[in-house]
Design a protein around this motif. Structure first.
Motif, short mmCIF file in Angstrom:
data_model
loop_
_atom_site.label_atom_id
_atom_site.label_comp_id
_atom_site.label_asym_id
_atom_site.label_seq_id
_atom_site.Cartn_x
_atom_site.Cartn_y
_atom_site.Cartn_z
N ARG A 301 38.02 20.47 8.48
CA ARG A 301 39.10 19.40 8.92
C ARG A 301 40.67 20.51 8.93
NH1 ARG A 301 37.93 18.16 2.51
NH2 ARG A 301 37.78 20.00 2.93
N TYR A 302 40.47 21.49 9.12
CA TYR A 302 42.04 22.40 9.62
C TYR A 302 42.10 22.90 10.66
CZ TYR A 302 41.58 21.91 4.47
OH TYR A 302 40.92 21.06 2.92
N VAL A 303 40.97 23.02 11.14
CA VAL A 303 41.16 24.00 12.11
C VAL A 303 40.87 22.60 13.57
CG1 VAL A 303 40.84 26.65 11.03
CG2 VAL A 303 38.49 25.14 12.49
N ARG A 304 41.07 23.83 15.25
CA ARG A 304 41.21 22.84 16.24
C ARG A 304 40.44 23.71 17.19
NH1 ARG A 304 47.66 20.67 16.42
NH2 ARG A 304 47.94 20.05 14.21
N PRO A 305 39.35 23.82 17.54
CA PRO A 305 39.26 23.86 18.70
C PRO A 305 39.77 23.51 19.82
CG PRO A 305 37.20 22.42 17.52
CD PRO A 305 38.54 21.87 16.84
N GLN A 306 39.28 25.06 20.47
CA GLN A 306 39.66 25.34 21.97
C GLN A 306 39.72 25.24 23.02
OE1 GLN A 306 44.14 25.07 21.78
NE2 GLN A 306 42.96 23.96 19.85
N GLY A 307 38.01 24.52 22.94
CA GLY A 307 37.14 24.06 24.34
C GLY A 307 37.18 25.53 24.87
N ASP A 308 36.94 25.87 25.94
CA ASP A 308 36.34 26.74 27.11
C ASP A 308 37.03 28.02 26.37
OD1 ASP A 308 35.02 25.56 28.13
OD2 ASP A 308 35.73 25.73 30.08
N ASP A 309 38.28 28.16 25.73
CA ASP A 309 38.70 29.25 25.32
C ASP A 309 37.93 30.40 24.25
OD1 ASP A 309 40.46 29.33 27.41
OD2 ASP A 309 42.26 28.62 25.60
N ARG A 310 37.36 29.25 23.22
CA ARG A 310 36.47 29.84 22.22
C ARG A 310 37.20 30.25 21.03
NH1 ARG A 310 33.50 30.66 27.09
NH2 ARG A 310 31.96 29.45 27.86
#
Length: 470
Positions: A301-310
């Protein structure tokens, strides 16, 4: 097709020396060499057999190819590579080169005539050691036979214990595996040749350097680590460097990696990174630390995934938010929770050495990344940043910290030289220089895939240097 005799010797710089019946021709690349060989095949009116030689290959320095008149290249399947025999012994080698025994009554039975030179080195050593140890073993057996039965039983028991202790399953930890052998090239025309013709051309110096750099980034760490990116000047590329170091770790190393903002002012990490399914920030995490357990599911609920940057991003609260709870104590409390869930944390810090959040970030960091653009005011505030770190009692961290300098569109060579010299003078472990990259300017959204190759290379070098200090 055995004439003319053609060889193509590959240099470490990818140049190729082609020799046709003793006539040499230096080519700048393998494609140029193939064109030259194809022209020779045209003159002959038939395909041309070529032996490709790669002196840097430890396992298979020669490859046998056929170059046709149209420039196509195929493997020469008519050539069978002779491999050393593993069955021969020095005694068999003494039987004669004819392969038949000269001993009367032997019936001229064929024997293996493998010479000592053909026996692998490890096997030669084993044979030599066995020959040297034979007298000692015979003496030991004679002495053992002369002992009373009880003593012989005790000696046998000791031998059994010794064998058991040599069992790998009995060891407390496995032996560290040896470094991987040099694998064939996977990039460039060498990689293409290896894939197409099953050759074993060695990697170029550049490819091997890239592999070594990636290995350093992937090096195992003893524990979870935190890095603070510091510079007291705003707009000095702290956010850019923090994100791209984390993204380089994510793409090459993998694992749980976080890029987070813990500062007294609104940062731009949340704006330039990929948006999430929510807009919660560091402040929301701090407010709810009491209900956050040490489980990754609680942080979704607090962090944001960054796709291919993993990687994950934890953004700072927007301007105007109630920041009274964002202080040094809350930063350390939040970091304590995050450290149990992420193997690497890179903290983007603020611009005031007096702020408790800045002091807390420097305090919890295992290493620091100082940043500066190739600008006069960045140089002045870099010195102030270093003094601020020392004033907090963390001067010892300089020896395991690095400096990342980002060049401008028109870099000043003298200033860059000063920055490098200053980094060495204060005892930093490494200095990395990132070239100007238009995609990172003017607050554009981060996109690792559109970075210039030189920019990626620079961030990989910086990340490898940083990992060496962790």
């Amino acid at each position: 097709m055995s004439r003319p005799v053609c060889t193509a010797t590959i240099g470490d710089d990818d140049t190729v020396m082609v020799v046709i019946d003793g006539v040499e021709r230096q080519c700048d690349s393998m494609p140029e060499a193939i064109t030259y060989l194809a022209d020779t095949a045209k003159d002959l009116g038939r395909p041309l057999k070529v032996t490709a030689i790669d002196p840097s290959s430890p396992t298979n320095p020669e490859s046998f190819l056929i170059v046709d008149v149209d420039g196509s290249v195929v493997e020469d399947s008519s050539v069978r590579v002779k491999r050393p025999s593993r069955r021969g012994t020095p005694h068999a080698a003494q039987s004669g080169a004819s392969g038949y025994s000269d001993t009367p009554g032997a019936g001229n039975v064929a024997v293996d005539v493998t010479t000592a030179d053909e026996i692998p080195l490890a096997e030669q050593v084993t044979v030599e050691e066995s020959a040297r140890n034979e007298p000692a073993l015979a003496a030991a057996e004679t002495e053992l036979a002369s002992l009373p039965a009880a003593a012989q039983a005790a000696a046998a028991a000791c031998a059994a214990v010794q064998v058991e202790s040599d069992d790998p399953r009995m060891r407390l930890r496995p032996e560290i595996p040896a470094e991987k052998a040099l694998t064939p090239a996977r990039e460039g025309w060498r990689g293409w040749s290896n894939a197409a013709f099953k050759t074993h051309l060695a990697p170029t110096g550049a490819e091997q350097a890239n592999r070594d750099r990636r290995s350093r980034i992937q090096r195992p760490l003893d524990s979870h680590r935190t890095v603070a990116v510091v510079q007291l000047k705003g707009g000095a590329t702290k956010t850019t460097v923090a994100y791209h170091l984390a993204a380089t770790y994510g793409r090459i190393r993998g694992g749980n990696i976080l890029a987070g903002e813990f500062n007294e002012n609104q940062g731009t990490l949340g704006e330039r990174a990929l948006a999430g399914s929510h807009d919660r920030t560091t402040l929301d995490l701090i407010r709810n630390l009491g209900s956050v357990t040490r489980r990754t599911s609680d942080l979704v609920r607090y962090v944001r995934p960054q796709g291919d940057d993993r990687i994950h991003v934890l953004a700072s609260p927007p301007e105007g938010a109630d920041r009274r709870r964002v202080d040094g104590n809350s930063v350390k409390a939040a970091h304590d929770v995050l450290l149990s869930l992420y193997s690497l944390i890179l903290l983007d810090t603020g611009n005031s050495a007096q702020a408790s959040t800045w002091r807390a970030a420097v305090d919890v960091a295992d290493s620091l990344v100082f940043v500066a653009q190739n600008k006069a005011d960045d140089c002045r505030l870099l010195e102030a940043t270093v003094e601020g770190v020392k004033a907090e009692g963390h001067g010892d961290k300089l020896a395991r910290s690095i400096l990342v300098v980002t060049n401008t569109a028109q870099p000043n060579a003298e200033r860059l030289a000063w920055l490098k010299e200053y980094g060495k003078t204060i005892g930093l472990a490494a200095i990395a220089v990132v070239p100007f990259d238009r995609s990172l300017q003017e607050g554009m959204a981060f996109n690792y895939d559109i970075l210039n190759p030189a920019t990626r290379h620079a961030y990989e070098s910086a990340t490898a240097d940083l990992t060496d200090q962790l």
